[in-house]
Design a protein around this motif. Structure first.
Motif, PDB file in Angstrom:
ATOM      1  N   GLU A  35       0.872  -1.175   0.000  1.00 39.87           N
ATOM      2  CA  GLU A  35       0.000   0.000   0.000  1.00 39.87           C
ATOM      3  C   GLU A  35       0.905   1.219   0.000  1.00 39.87           C
ATOM      4  OE1 GLU A  35      -3.123   2.108   2.955  1.00 39.87           O
ATOM      5  OE2 GLU A  35      -3.421  -0.047   2.656  1.00 39.87           O
ATOM      6  N   ARG A  38      -1.914   6.916  -1.813  1.00 38.49           N
ATOM      7  CA  ARG A  38      -3.236   7.428  -1.433  1.00 38.49           C
ATOM      8  C   ARG A  38      -3.410   8.784  -2.094  1.00 38.49           C
ATOM      9  NH1 ARG A  38      -5.973   5.818   3.642  1.00 38.49           N
ATOM     10  NH2 ARG A  38      -5.080   3.822   4.259  1.00 38.49           N
ATOM     11  N   TYR A  57      -8.951   7.098 -13.705  1.00 36.56           N
ATOM     12  CA  TYR A  57      -8.644   5.859 -12.985  1.00 36.56           C
ATOM     13  C   TYR A  57      -7.251   5.380 -13.403  1.00 36.56           C
ATOM     14  CZ  TYR A  57     -13.418   5.219 -11.205  1.00 36.56           C
ATOM     15  OH  TYR A  57     -14.610   5.348 -10.533  1.00 36.56           O
ATOM     16  N   PHE A  61      -3.961   4.782 -11.106  1.00 35.94           N
ATOM     17  CA  PHE A  61      -3.222   3.514 -11.119  1.00 35.94           C
ATOM     18  C   PHE A  61      -1.773   3.745 -11.555  1.00 35.94           C
ATOM     19  CE2 PHE A  61      -7.496   1.343 -11.706  1.00 35.94           C
ATOM     20  CZ  PHE A  61      -7.514   0.797 -10.432  1.00 35.94           C
ATOM     21  N   SER A  64       0.143   4.909  -8.664  1.00 33.88           N
ATOM     22  CA  SER A  64       0.430   3.766  -7.787  1.00 33.88           C
ATOM     23  C   SER A  64       1.630   2.987  -8.321  1.00 33.88           C
ATOM     24  CB  SER A  64      -0.805   2.865  -7.684  1.00 33.88           C
ATOM     25  OG  SER A  64      -0.565   1.768  -6.842  1.00 33.88           O
ATOM     26  N   LEU A 106      -4.805   2.858  -2.592  1.00 35.08           N
ATOM     27  CA  LEU A 106      -4.409   1.906  -3.626  1.00 35.08           C
ATOM     28  C   LEU A 106      -3.532   0.807  -3.045  1.00 35.08           C
ATOM     29  CD1 LEU A 106      -5.072   2.622  -6.748  1.00 35.08           C
ATOM     30  CD2 LEU A 106      -5.203   4.518  -5.175  1.00 35.08           C
ATOM     31  N   THR A 107      -3.764  -0.417  -3.522  1.00 40.17           N
ATOM     32  CA  THR A 107      -2.881  -1.522  -3.180  1.00 40.17           C
ATOM     33  C   THR A 107      -2.299  -2.087  -4.467  1.00 40.17           C
ATOM     34  OG1 THR A 107      -4.621  -3.214  -3.238  1.00 40.17           O
ATOM     35  CG2 THR A 107      -4.215  -2.108  -1.119  1.00 40.17           C
ATOM     36  N   HIS A 122      -3.393  -3.922  -9.363  1.00 38.67           N
ATOM     37  CA  HIS A 122      -3.779  -2.818  -8.487  1.00 38.67           C
ATOM     38  C   HIS A 122      -5.227  -3.001  -8.029  1.00 38.67           C
ATOM     39  CE1 HIS A 122      -0.553  -0.068  -9.981  1.00 38.67           C
ATOM     40  NE2 HIS A 122      -0.799  -0.603 -11.152  1.00 38.67           N
ATOM     41  N   GLU A 123      -5.515  -2.519  -6.832  1.00 37.30           N
ATOM     42  CA  GLU A 123      -6.897  -2.365  -6.392  1.00 37.30           C
ATOM     43  C   GLU A 123      -7.055  -0.965  -5.823  1.00 37.30           C
ATOM     44  OE1 GLU A 123      -8.718  -6.568  -5.191  1.00 37.30           O
ATOM     45  OE2 GLU A 123      -6.915  -6.064  -4.036  1.00 37.30           O
ATOM     46  N   MET A 124      -8.156  -0.319  -6.184  1.00 35.05           N
ATOM     47  CA  MET A 124      -8.462   1.030  -5.725  1.00 35.05           C
ATOM     48  C   MET A 124      -9.664   0.937  -4.785  1.00 35.05           C
ATOM     49  SD  MET A 124      -9.779   4.348  -7.916  1.00 35.05           S
ATOM     50  CE  MET A 124      -8.351   4.350  -8.992  1.00 35.05           C
ATOM     51  N   ASN A 135     -10.173  -2.114 -10.241  1.00 28.98           N
ATOM     52  CA  ASN A 135      -8.882  -2.793 -10.222  1.00 28.98           C
ATOM     53  C   ASN A 135      -8.256  -2.692 -11.599  1.00 28.98           C
ATOM     54  OD1 ASN A 135      -9.919  -5.061 -11.742  1.00 28.98           O
ATOM     55  ND2 ASN A 135     -10.692  -5.924  -9.838  1.00 28.98           N
TER      56      ASN A 135
END
Length: 189
Positions: A35, A38, A57, A61, A64, A106-107, A122-124, A135
């Motif tokens: 993570e 942010r 989006y 990403f 991230s 975000l991860t 990625h996941e948002m 994602n």
């Protein structure tokens, strides 16, 4: 492209542009998932439907990914040596809307790595409610920018990637990856 578009295009920058990478700690525990980024939905990201535009989006990403690159040691100094990471393919899945001012978390997971490619996911999330918003799955390539072609990672960079991949490959949580885009036709019963 009109003049206004040209000015706007020049202003597009990563949130991490100009930031230095921190030294990678081989002894530190690698978070699963990572993570590293942010942000908050900005005015310029909101479209005529009053939610975040689809292109934004990808922008988030991308930020991230840039945070991940700094984590690996890839920054402006690294790129000045003639190498970088380019995106080959991206698949984004939009699950829920994000609106102006909403906080995003975000991860990122490193799904796979070889001598010159990365496969990341990625996941948002909405940072307040925890709802999964979108994602993105990406395939990235390490590039020799002067030669204009793929190039192997340096041994040090590959060692860092292998440490992260080893930690992330232990994660048993299902990942919404490798989805095939198409219309699912149901036969009438």
């Amino acid at each position: 492209m009109n003049n206004k578009d040209a000015v706007s295009a020049r202003q597009l920058r990563s949130a991490y542009e100009g930031q230095k990478a921190t030294p990678f700690d081989f002894e530190a525990v690698v978070s699963v998932p990572l993570e590293l980024h942010r942000c908050t939905v900005q005015q310029g990201w909101v479209d005529y439907n009053q939610h975040m535009s689809e292109s934004c989006y990808l922008l988030v990403f991308g930020d991230s990914s840039d945070a991940f690159f700094r984590y690996l040691g890839i920054d402006d100094d690294y790129r000045s040596g003639g190498h970088s990471i380019y995106t080959i393919e991206t698949h984004i899945r939009y699950l829920r809307e994000a609106t102006l001012g909403e906080p995003l978390r975000l991860t990122l997971r490193l799904l796979d790595v070889d001598h010159k490619r990365l496969h990341i996911f990625h996941e948002m999330y909405h940072a307040g409610s925890g709802a999964l918003l979108a994602n993105a799955e990406q395939l990235l390539m390490h590039v020799d920018m002067q030669a204009g072609q793929a190039a192997p990672f340096s041994p040090g960079l590959l060692a860092r990637l292998n440490v992260i991949h080893s930690a992330h490959s232990q994660d048993s949580r299902p990942v919404d990856k490798r989805r095939v885009i198409g219309i699912n036709r149901r036969t009438p019963t």
